[in-house]
Design an enzyme around this catalytic site. Structure first.
Site, short mmCIF file in Angstrom:
data_model
loop_
_atom_site.label_atom_id
_atom_site.label_comp_id
_atom_site.label_asym_id
_atom_site.label_seq_id
_atom_site.Cartn_x
_atom_site.Cartn_y
_atom_site.Cartn_z
CB CYS A 156 -2.85 7.90 9.29
SG CYS A 156 -3.91 7.64 7.86
CB ALA B 184 0.30 5.23 -3.71
CG ASP C 299 0.72 3.53 5.93
OD1 ASP C 299 -0.20 3.50 6.76
OD2 ASP C 299 1.18 4.59 5.48
N GLY D 62 4.41 6.98 -1.94
CA GLY D 62 5.82 6.61 -1.98
C GLY D 62 6.71 7.31 -0.98
N GLY D 63 6.12 8.09 -0.06
CA GLY D 63 6.94 8.80 0.92
C GLY D 63 7.75 7.86 1.80
CE LYS D 64 3.96 5.85 6.49
NZ LYS D 64 2.96 6.52 5.62
CG ASP E 190 -1.17 1.89 -4.09
OD1 ASP E 190 -0.92 2.14 -2.90
OD2 ASP E 190 -2.26 2.18 -4.63
CB CYS F 231 -0.92 0.01 1.20
SG CYS F 231 -1.74 -1.56 1.57
#
Length: 428
Positions: free
Chosen positions: A370, A252, A317, A254-256, A273, A250
């Site tokens: 989150c 997108a 995530d 792509g920050g992590k 993703d 999951c």
């Protein structure tokens, strides 16, 4: 849409969110080139205070507007928001909102909008006082969510709701493979950009004021990214080592993925993703950072060829209610419903089982959301532990967040962070 009055544009976007259930982020992305900052502020602000504005409208309107005229109702919300929260002079707010009716091509509504807003101005003080007696209006959250947060966080619930109504800070992730945090802070200072070091996350800087990413020194060169400090915790918990095969499920936008690659060189990184357009974002983010990963269109719930070799590390995530990031995405208040939580719980549990099956023995899986609701966090882990004998839960020793029986929870506003949950699982 670009030629339309900005208040009319905002009303039409709000109608799509409130009555069609469309994500505001999706709408703004779809119309990115034609949406000006005023429209964004009107949409975000009106949704942030949706429950209060709705309570006021209930007092002002003798009957609900027809479905085909919900754009006019949303325009009234915009007008009320300007008066109450934008510090727009009252006469200007009324005049500009009435002028926007033309952009909606409903000339009959000119007198109606003018009359409703002028009635509000006459009764403003008493109406604002009156709605404070309504809990949903007072806390600006839907009733089901207020009750859920009260139950989950009996000592902190009020502060959680208050923090969720504030604007989130702009937090940066410094690419520590390129600069130290202090070096990058000095480069910001040289551009008269004020920032503070995050107290518990070593890669995070908090800006004094938000700005365009293109004003940030070295942004295009990959020296820095925009990412909340709570989301930056993931890379250190994964504890990947050079040469390991790592999955960002999951993934997108792509920050992590990018952060894990910055954190540890030489990873065999796979990012999946289930939406093609979101895969493009991962690729763009990694390209800017000068990093590489195998990016695959895949479903974390149904591992296929990409999973056959297994993984040493998995970051899951999980899709969630996003109740920890309401301050960044206030449309969550109108898009989420109580019944969504049980459905998400089932989905999260299923994905966790699927990911566990492709984790190598001795491997580590970091479960993250989150969300601030136990049904999506601790309850998931507790049930998984009870059903899975080879799981070892690893305590997270940290200064951030609140220790739970399993994992740690950050509540919105703690050390300027978004709400986030983490648990670390290892396979015997």
């Amino acid at each position: 849409m670009s030629q339309r009055n900005p208040r009319a544009t905002a009303a039409l976007l709000l109608q799509r969110v409130i009555y069609d259930g469309t994500s505001l982020s999706q709408l703004l992305s779809d119309n990115d080139d034609s949406i000006d900052p005023l429209v964004k502020d009107l949409c975000f602000g009106t949704l942030r205070w949706h429950e209060r504005l709705s309570a006021i409208l209930d007092q002002l309107l003798t009957k609900s507007l027809k479905t085909k005229d919900k754009d006019i109702e949303c325009l009234l919300r915009v007008g009320l928001y300007q008066v109450l929260y934008q510090n727009t002079p009252e006469y200007a707010a009324v005049n500009e909102t009435v002028a926007a009716v033309k952009g909606l091509r409903k000339s009959w509504a000119v007198k109606f909008v003018n009359g409703v807003l002028r009635t509000f101005l006459r009764r403003k003080e008493s109406l604002v006082h009156q709605i404070q007696e309504i809990e949903t209006a007072r806390y600006a959250h839907p009733k089901w969510l207020i009750e859920s947060i009260k139950q989950a966080w009996p000592e902190q619930w009020e502060s959680v709701l208050e923090e969720a109504n504030l604007r989130a800070p702009m937090t940066l992730r410094v690419n520590l493979s390129q600069n130290t945090r202090e070096e990058y802070q000095a480069s910001l200072q040289a551009e008269d950009i004020e920032s503070t070091l995050h107290p518990t996350v070593e890669s995070a800087l908090i800006l004094e004021r938000p700005m365009s990413v293109f004003e940030l020194p070295g942004f295009n060169e990959g020296y820095v990214s925009v990412q909340d400090a709570a989301a930056q915790i993931a890379a250190s918990l994964v504890q990947a080592e050079t040469g390991m095969r790592v999955l960002d499920a999951c993934a997108a936008p792509g920050g992590k993925t990018g952060h894990m690659l910055e954190h540890t060189a030489g990873l065999d990184m796979v990012a999946i993703d289930n939406t093609e357009t979101r895969l493009i974002r991962i690729g763009e983010n990694l390209e800017r950072l000068g990093l590489e990963a195998t990016i695959i269109l895949g479903d974390a719930n149904e591992p296929s060829d990409w999973a056959q070799q297994g993984f040493d590390r998995i970051l899951l995530d999980a899709p969630c209610s996003a109740t920890g990031v309401i301050r960044r995405h206030p449309d969550i208040k109108v898009l989420r419903w109580e019944e969504d939580i049980a459905q998400l719980h089932e989905q999260q549990s299923s994905i966790l089982r699927s990911m566990w099956n492709i984790l190598k023995p001795g491997g580590r899986l970091v479960y993250a959301t989150c969300s601030i609701l136990p049904a999506e966090n601790e309850d998931i882990i507790a049930a998984f532990l009870a059903a899975t004998p080879e799981v070892v839960i690893k305590p997270i020793e940290a200064e951030w967040g609140l220790a739970q029986q399993y994992g740690r929870q950050v509540l919105p506003g703690m050390d300027a962070m978004d709400g986030f949950y983490y648990a670390v699982l290892e396979k015997q």
